[in-house]
Design a protein around this motif. Structure first.
Motif, PDB file in Angstrom:
ATOM      1  N   ARG A 154     -47.596   7.748  -5.230  1.00 47.26           N
ATOM      2  CA  ARG A 154     -47.093   6.370  -5.147  1.00 47.26           C
ATOM      3  C   ARG A 154     -47.565   5.706  -3.854  1.00 47.26           C
ATOM      4  O   ARG A 154     -48.006   4.554  -3.865  1.00 47.26           O
ATOM      5  CB  ARG A 154     -45.578   6.365  -5.220  1.00 47.26           C
ATOM      6  CG  ARG A 154     -44.983   4.964  -5.102  1.00 47.26           C
ATOM      7  CD  ARG A 154     -43.478   4.946  -5.237  1.00 47.26           C
ATOM      8  NE  ARG A 154     -43.144   4.955  -6.643  1.00 47.26           N
ATOM      9  CZ  ARG A 154     -42.382   5.866  -7.225  1.00 47.26           C
ATOM     10  NH1 ARG A 154     -41.855   6.840  -6.542  1.00 47.26           N
ATOM     11  NH2 ARG A 154     -42.122   5.801  -8.512  1.00 47.26           N
ATOM     12  N   ASP A 168     -45.981  14.249 -17.758  1.00 53.06           N
ATOM     13  CA  ASP A 168     -46.524  13.840 -16.465  1.00 53.06           C
ATOM     14  C   ASP A 168     -47.446  12.632 -16.593  1.00 53.06           C
ATOM     15  O   ASP A 168     -47.419  11.733 -15.754  1.00 53.06           O
ATOM     16  CB  ASP A 168     -47.261  15.002 -15.808  1.00 53.06           C
ATOM     17  CG  ASP A 168     -46.333  16.141 -15.439  1.00 53.06           C
ATOM     18  OD1 ASP A 168     -45.135  15.882 -15.216  1.00 53.06           O
ATOM     19  OD2 ASP A 168     -46.809  17.289 -15.382  1.00 53.06           O
ATOM     20  N   ARG A 212     -44.430  17.227  -9.535  1.00 58.19           N
ATOM     21  CA  ARG A 212     -43.137  17.353  -8.862  1.00 58.19           C
ATOM     22  C   ARG A 212     -42.847  16.099  -8.049  1.00 58.19           C
ATOM     23  O   ARG A 212     -43.715  15.280  -7.809  1.00 58.19           O
ATOM     24  CB  ARG A 212     -43.136  18.576  -7.942  1.00 58.19           C
ATOM     25  CG  ARG A 212     -43.387  19.866  -8.656  1.00 58.19           C
ATOM     26  CD  ARG A 212     -42.213  20.240  -9.504  1.00 58.19           C
ATOM     27  NE  ARG A 212     -42.421  21.572 -10.047  1.00 58.19           N
ATOM     28  CZ  ARG A 212     -41.917  21.973 -11.177  1.00 58.19           C
ATOM     29  NH1 ARG A 212     -41.189  21.176 -11.894  1.00 58.19           N
ATOM     30  NH2 ARG A 212     -42.134  23.186 -11.614  1.00 58.19           N
ATOM     31  N   LYS A 213     -41.611  15.965  -7.615  1.00 57.08           N
ATOM     32  CA  LYS A 213     -41.154  14.771  -6.893  1.00 57.08           C
ATOM     33  C   LYS A 213     -41.975  14.520  -5.632  1.00 57.08           C
ATOM     34  O   LYS A 213     -42.378  13.384  -5.362  1.00 57.08           O
ATOM     35  CB  LYS A 213     -39.665  14.931  -6.551  1.00 57.08           C
ATOM     36  CG  LYS A 213     -39.077  13.780  -5.807  1.00 57.08           C
ATOM     37  CD  LYS A 213     -38.925  12.586  -6.697  1.00 57.08           C
ATOM     38  CE  LYS A 213     -38.185  11.483  -5.937  1.00 57.08           C
ATOM     39  NZ  LYS A 213     -38.409  10.193  -6.521  1.00 57.08           N
ATOM     40  N   GLN A 214     -42.258  15.563  -4.875  1.00 58.69           N
ATOM     41  CA  GLN A 214     -43.005  15.409  -3.628  1.00 58.69           C
ATOM     42  C   GLN A 214     -44.415  14.877  -3.902  1.00 58.69           C
ATOM     43  O   GLN A 214     -44.885  13.962  -3.241  1.00 58.69           O
ATOM     44  CB  GLN A 214     -43.081  16.743  -2.894  1.00 58.69           C
ATOM     45  CG  GLN A 214     -43.809  16.665  -1.572  1.00 58.69           C
ATOM     46  CD  GLN A 214     -43.868  18.026  -0.889  1.00 58.69           C
ATOM     47  OE1 GLN A 214     -43.505  19.044  -1.471  1.00 58.69           O
ATOM     48  NE2 GLN A 214     -44.330  18.035   0.330  1.00 58.69           N
ATOM     49  N   ARG A 262     -45.211   9.660 -17.034  1.00 61.07           N
ATOM     50  CA  ARG A 262     -44.512   9.369 -15.785  1.00 61.07           C
ATOM     51  C   ARG A 262     -45.444   8.652 -14.813  1.00 61.07           C
ATOM     52  O   ARG A 262     -45.049   7.694 -14.141  1.00 61.07           O
ATOM     53  CB  ARG A 262     -43.987  10.658 -15.169  1.00 61.07           C
ATOM     54  CG  ARG A 262     -43.133  10.414 -13.945  1.00 61.07           C
ATOM     55  CD  ARG A 262     -42.487  11.683 -13.451  1.00 61.07           C
ATOM     56  NE  ARG A 262     -41.473  12.101 -14.425  1.00 61.07           N
ATOM     57  CZ  ARG A 262     -41.205  13.372 -14.732  1.00 61.07           C
ATOM     58  NH1 ARG A 262     -41.857  14.340 -14.160  1.00 61.07           N
ATOM     59  NH2 ARG A 262     -40.279  13.663 -15.602  1.00 61.07           N
ATOM     60  N   GLN A 315     -45.352  13.226  -6.558  1.00 62.01           N
ATOM     61  CA  GLN A 315     -45.209  11.887  -7.107  1.00 62.01           C
ATOM     62  C   GLN A 315     -45.060  10.862  -5.988  1.00 62.01           C
ATOM     63  O   GLN A 315     -45.644   9.777  -6.053  1.00 62.01           O
ATOM     64  CB  GLN A 315     -44.003  11.838  -8.032  1.00 62.01           C
ATOM     65  CG  GLN A 315     -43.864  10.560  -8.799  1.00 62.01           C
ATOM     66  CD  GLN A 315     -42.727  10.617  -9.799  1.00 62.01           C
ATOM     67  OE1 GLN A 315     -42.057  11.644  -9.959  1.00 62.01           O
ATOM     68  NE2 GLN A 315     -42.486   9.521 -10.470  1.00 62.01           N
ATOM     69  N   ASP A 316     -44.319  11.192  -4.935  1.00 61.42           N
ATOM     70  CA  ASP A 316     -44.166  10.286  -3.799  1.00 61.42           C
ATOM     71  C   ASP A 316     -45.498  10.068  -3.085  1.00 61.42           C
ATOM     72  O   ASP A 316     -45.817   8.950  -2.676  1.00 61.42           O
ATOM     73  CB  ASP A 316     -43.129  10.828  -2.814  1.00 61.42           C
ATOM     74  CG  ASP A 316     -41.720  10.809  -3.400  1.00 61.42           C
ATOM     75  OD1 ASP A 316     -41.480  10.037  -4.358  1.00 61.42           O
ATOM     76  OD2 ASP A 316     -40.874  11.568  -2.901  1.00 61.42           O
TER      77      ASP A 316
END
Length: 105
Positions: A98, A49, A90-92, A52, A94-95
């Motif tokens: 960002r 993480d 998790r993807k959510q 990433r 991470q968005d």
């Protein structure tokens, strides 16, 4: 960017969001501008993480604006990630992170 330069930048007043702090300073005369990223092990437990997040920050700074070409920048994570997902990014989430970085830049 060396650790002395990063600690000098961290003493300046940051632009902040919920999770991030963005520290800016003009580059030294004759030196090219640098990007420093601080993601503490305490705030992002898994190395996957942390890496990433660092890749995401580099991508956002390079593609989002010409910010990295104008000044030295240090981006620092302020709060722990993955509270609802047992410490995993998790993807959510991470968005959301960002979007916050783009909002700071």
């Amino acid at each position: 960017m060396n650790s002395a330069r990063i600690s000098d930048l961290l003493k300046t007043r940051p632009k902040t969001s919920m999770y991030w702090g963005l520290y800016l300073a003009l580059p030294n005369a004759g030196a090219k501008p640098d990007l420093g990223i601080a993601v503490a092990k305490k705030l992002a437990k898994r190395a996957v993480d942390r890496n990433r997040l660092k890749r995401m920050i580099r991508e956002v700074v390079r593609t989002g604006t010409g910010l990295s070409q104008e000044s030295d920048v240090v981006v620092k994570l302020k709060k722990p990630i993955g509270r609802d997902t047992r410490g995993r990014l998790r993807k959510q989430e991470q968005d959301v992170l960002r979007k916050q970085i783009l909002g700071l830049i």
